[in-house]
Design a protein around this motif. Structure first.
Motif, PDB file in Angstrom:
ATOM      1  N   GLU A 189      -5.975 -24.448  54.232  1.00  0.00           N
ATOM      2  CA  GLU A 189      -6.966 -24.318  53.729  1.00  0.00           C
ATOM      3  C   GLU A 189      -7.874 -25.394  53.937  1.00  0.00           C
ATOM      4  O   GLU A 189      -8.987 -25.243  54.720  1.00  0.00           O
ATOM      5  N   LEU A 190      -7.415 -26.876  54.049  1.00  0.00           N
ATOM      6  CA  LEU A 190      -8.593 -27.794  54.537  1.00  0.00           C
ATOM      7  C   LEU A 190      -8.910 -27.743  55.942  1.00  0.00           C
ATOM      8  O   LEU A 190     -10.100 -27.772  56.256  1.00  0.00           O
ATOM      9  N   PRO A 191      -7.804 -27.884  56.784  1.00  0.00           N
ATOM     10  CA  PRO A 191      -8.276 -27.300  58.415  1.00  0.00           C
ATOM     11  C   PRO A 191      -9.074 -26.394  58.669  1.00  0.00           C
ATOM     12  O   PRO A 191     -10.125 -26.367  59.216  1.00  0.00           O
ATOM     13  N   ALA A 192      -8.972 -25.087  57.680  1.00  0.00           N
ATOM     14  CA  ALA A 192      -9.839 -23.807  57.813  1.00  0.00           C
ATOM     15  C   ALA A 192     -11.260 -24.326  57.259  1.00  0.00           C
ATOM     16  O   ALA A 192     -12.294 -23.791  58.065  1.00  0.00           O
ATOM     17  N   ARG A 193     -11.299 -25.127  56.314  1.00  0.00           N
ATOM     18  CA  ARG A 193     -13.019 -25.443  56.043  1.00  0.00           C
ATOM     19  C   ARG A 193     -13.545 -26.377  56.805  1.00  0.00           C
ATOM     20  O   ARG A 193     -14.667 -26.206  57.063  1.00  0.00           O
ATOM     21  N   TRP A 194     -12.890 -27.258  57.248  1.00  0.00           N
ATOM     22  CA  TRP A 194     -13.382 -28.159  58.515  1.00  0.00           C
ATOM     23  C   TRP A 194     -13.701 -27.377  59.841  1.00  0.00           C
ATOM     24  O   TRP A 194     -14.956 -27.499  60.183  1.00  0.00           O
ATOM     25  N   GLY A 195     -12.859 -26.519  60.010  1.00  0.00           N
ATOM     26  CA  GLY A 195     -13.166 -25.657  61.348  1.00  0.00           C
ATOM     27  C   GLY A 195     -14.335 -24.655  61.015  1.00  0.00           C
ATOM     28  O   GLY A 195     -15.406 -24.598  61.868  1.00  0.00           O
ATOM     29  N   ALA A 196     -14.649 -24.190  59.839  1.00  0.00           N
ATOM     30  CA  ALA A 196     -15.765 -23.457  59.605  1.00  0.00           C
ATOM     31  C   ALA A 196     -16.987 -24.005  59.473  1.00  0.00           C
ATOM     32  O   ALA A 196     -18.205 -23.802  60.021  1.00  0.00           O
ATOM     33  N   VAL A 197     -16.785 -25.425  58.935  1.00  0.00           N
ATOM     34  CA  VAL A 197     -18.049 -26.397  58.933  1.00  0.00           C
ATOM     35  C   VAL A 197     -18.657 -26.643  60.461  1.00  0.00           C
ATOM     36  O   VAL A 197     -19.638 -26.657  60.684  1.00  0.00           O
ATOM     37  N   ILE A 198     -17.811 -26.967  61.141  1.00  0.00           N
ATOM     38  CA  ILE A 198     -18.002 -27.395  62.457  1.00  0.00           C
ATOM     39  C   ILE A 198     -18.654 -26.283  63.330  1.00  0.00           C
ATOM     40  O   ILE A 198     -19.680 -26.418  63.959  1.00  0.00           O
ATOM     41  N   VAL A 199     -17.952 -25.246  63.074  1.00  0.00           N
ATOM     42  CA  VAL A 199     -18.532 -23.962  63.808  1.00  0.00           C
ATOM     43  C   VAL A 199     -19.933 -23.545  63.291  1.00  0.00           C
ATOM     44  O   VAL A 199     -20.785 -23.180  64.181  1.00  0.00           O
ATOM     45  N   ALA A 200     -20.196 -23.869  62.151  1.00  0.00           N
ATOM     46  CA  ALA A 200     -21.446 -23.496  61.297  1.00  0.00           C
ATOM     47  C   ALA A 200     -22.417 -24.529  62.024  1.00  0.00           C
ATOM     48  O   ALA A 200     -23.977 -24.110  62.048  1.00  0.00           O
ATOM     49  N   VAL A 201     -22.288 -25.638  62.257  1.00  0.00           N
ATOM     50  CA  VAL A 201     -23.385 -26.686  62.868  1.00  0.00           C
ATOM     51  C   VAL A 201     -23.126 -27.372  64.167  1.00  0.00           C
ATOM     52  O   VAL A 201     -24.325 -28.205  64.292  1.00  0.00           O
ATOM     53  N   ILE A 202     -22.411 -26.928  64.888  1.00  0.00           N
ATOM     54  CA  ILE A 202     -22.177 -27.646  66.233  1.00  0.00           C
ATOM     55  C   ILE A 202     -23.217 -27.231  67.045  1.00  0.00           C
ATOM     56  O   ILE A 202     -23.624 -25.859  66.992  1.00  0.00           O
ATOM     57  N   PRO A 203     -23.855 -28.165  67.895  1.00  0.00           N
ATOM     58  CA  PRO A 203     -25.086 -27.634  68.585  1.00  0.00           C
ATOM     59  C   PRO A 203     -24.758 -26.643  69.588  1.00  0.00           C
ATOM     60  O   PRO A 203     -25.627 -25.517  69.732  1.00  0.00           O
ATOM     61  N   CYS A 204     -23.622 -26.318  70.101  1.00  0.00           N
ATOM     62  CA  CYS A 204     -23.541 -25.384  71.308  1.00  0.00           C
ATOM     63  C   CYS A 204     -23.472 -23.985  70.712  1.00  0.00           C
ATOM     64  O   CYS A 204     -23.771 -23.266  71.355  1.00  0.00           O
ATOM     65  N   GLU A 205     -22.822 -23.867  69.458  1.00  0.00           N
ATOM     66  CA  GLU A 205     -22.792 -22.490  68.648  1.00  0.00           C
ATOM     67  C   GLU A 205     -24.344 -22.176  68.400  1.00  0.00           C
ATOM     68  O   GLU A 205     -24.705 -20.984  68.553  1.00  0.00           O
ATOM     69  N   LEU A 206     -25.148 -23.015  67.870  1.00  0.00           N
ATOM     70  CA  LEU A 206     -26.307 -22.884  67.425  1.00  0.00           C
ATOM     71  C   LEU A 206     -27.134 -22.358  68.782  1.00  0.00           C
ATOM     72  O   LEU A 206     -27.943 -21.394  68.853  1.00  0.00           O
ATOM     73  N   LEU A 207     -27.266 -23.153  69.676  1.00  0.00           N
ATOM     74  CA  LEU A 207     -28.116 -22.815  70.895  1.00  0.00           C
ATOM     75  C   LEU A 207     -27.755 -21.404  71.568  1.00  0.00           C
ATOM     76  O   LEU A 207     -28.547 -20.811  72.330  1.00  0.00           O
TER      77      LEU A 207
END
Length: 281
Positions: A189-207
């Motif tokens: 669970e905890l690694p999954a939540r960190w992974g989701a948060v990173i994908v949600a905010v990381i600049p390369c995904e946003l752009l």
């Protein structure tokens, strides 16, 4: 400082320095990289995207240089993530992902250049003439998945490339959710939540949201295929329905970007490792 810390500190200095130069004097990067463009032309949007991604290197640089500085905040954030119920966490993370992507779309103009212009033309050809043609000639150069998806939008609503960008917002949110599901199945669970948060905010995904490219659709399909085809740690087996569905989704991903051809090789290796481990136990 011990010898074993030299690579970590060296890489931290390099990343932090790259980010600092991009923040303070981006012209250094522009002059160094402009010559690598074949036509010598780089759009303002591309420079802005590159600058944001380079500036983001400061964060991992600091982590490598001073792990103790971030251990406390990371531990507190991780504790807070654990305290949220699953539905609350997913709702907060998805809302954050959507809001950030909407901001990118609102403040960065859509530009139909190179491959993105080709996708648009192919989609219009499918929508209006029923032919997969580029410059009035049939082509097999571009995988058809993304142009076909765009053509469905154009058939329904007319030629509005901005609707493809809105679809990218949805694909970005789906990628966040699927990252959570996939990582939770493999690592907890905890690694999954960190992974989701990173994908949600990381600049390369946003752009990637504000380009008419196939990356958003492909990533969502790829993660969905992995969720369907990778067995969970609890059960360790797959039903026929999940295997068939995963194969169909993987086929759609491969029709969107040819990188999907290599995923079956990875899955075969995973299955062999899992099968060997189960036999030993």
């Amino acid at each position: 400082m011990t010898i074993s810390n030299v690579p970590r500190i060296g890489l931290g200095i390099l990343l932090a320095l790259c980010g600092a130069v991009a923040t303070v004097s981006f012209e250094v990067w522009q002059s160094a990289l402009a010559g690598y463009r074949p036509d010598g032309v780089v759009t303002d949007y591309s420079w802005l995207a590159l600058r944001i991604m380079l500036m983001a290197l400061i964060a991992p640089g600091i982590v490598l240089l001073k792990p103790a500085v971030v251990n406390g905040p990371i531990s507190r954030v991780g504790l807070r993530l654990q305290q949220l119920r699953a539905k609350e966490f997913l709702a907060y993370t998805l809302v954050t992902a959507v809001v950030l992507r909407v901001i990118v779309v609102l403040f960065m103009p859509l530009r139909l250049l190179t491959d993105f212009a080709a996708y648009d033309e192919l989609a219009m050809s499918l929508a209006t003439q029923g032919e997969y043609a580029f410059s009035s000639l049939p082509t097999a150069y571009f995988p058809p998945g993304w142009p076909f998806f765009l053509s469905l939008i154009y058939r329904l609503f007319g030629h509005h490339p901005q609707l493809g960008i809105i679809a990218n917002i949805g694909f970005g949110a789906a990628t966040v959710a699927l990252t959570w599901v996939l990582v939770r199945r493999i690592w907890g669970e905890l690694p999954a939540r960190w992974g989701a948060v990173i994908v949600a905010v990381i600049p390369c995904e946003l752009l990637f949201t504000n380009i008419l490219g196939s990356e958003g659709l492909f990533t969502a399909l790829l993660l969905l295929a992995l969720v369907l085809l990778l067995p969970s740690q609890e059960s360790g087996d797959l039903s026929f329905t999940r295997t068939l569905s995963g194969g169909v989704v993987l086929g759609l991903a491969t029709l969107t970007r040819s990188l999907g051809f290599f995923l079956p090789i990875v899955l075969i290796v995973v299955y062999i490792i899992r099968f060997g481990a189960s036999r030993r136990t």
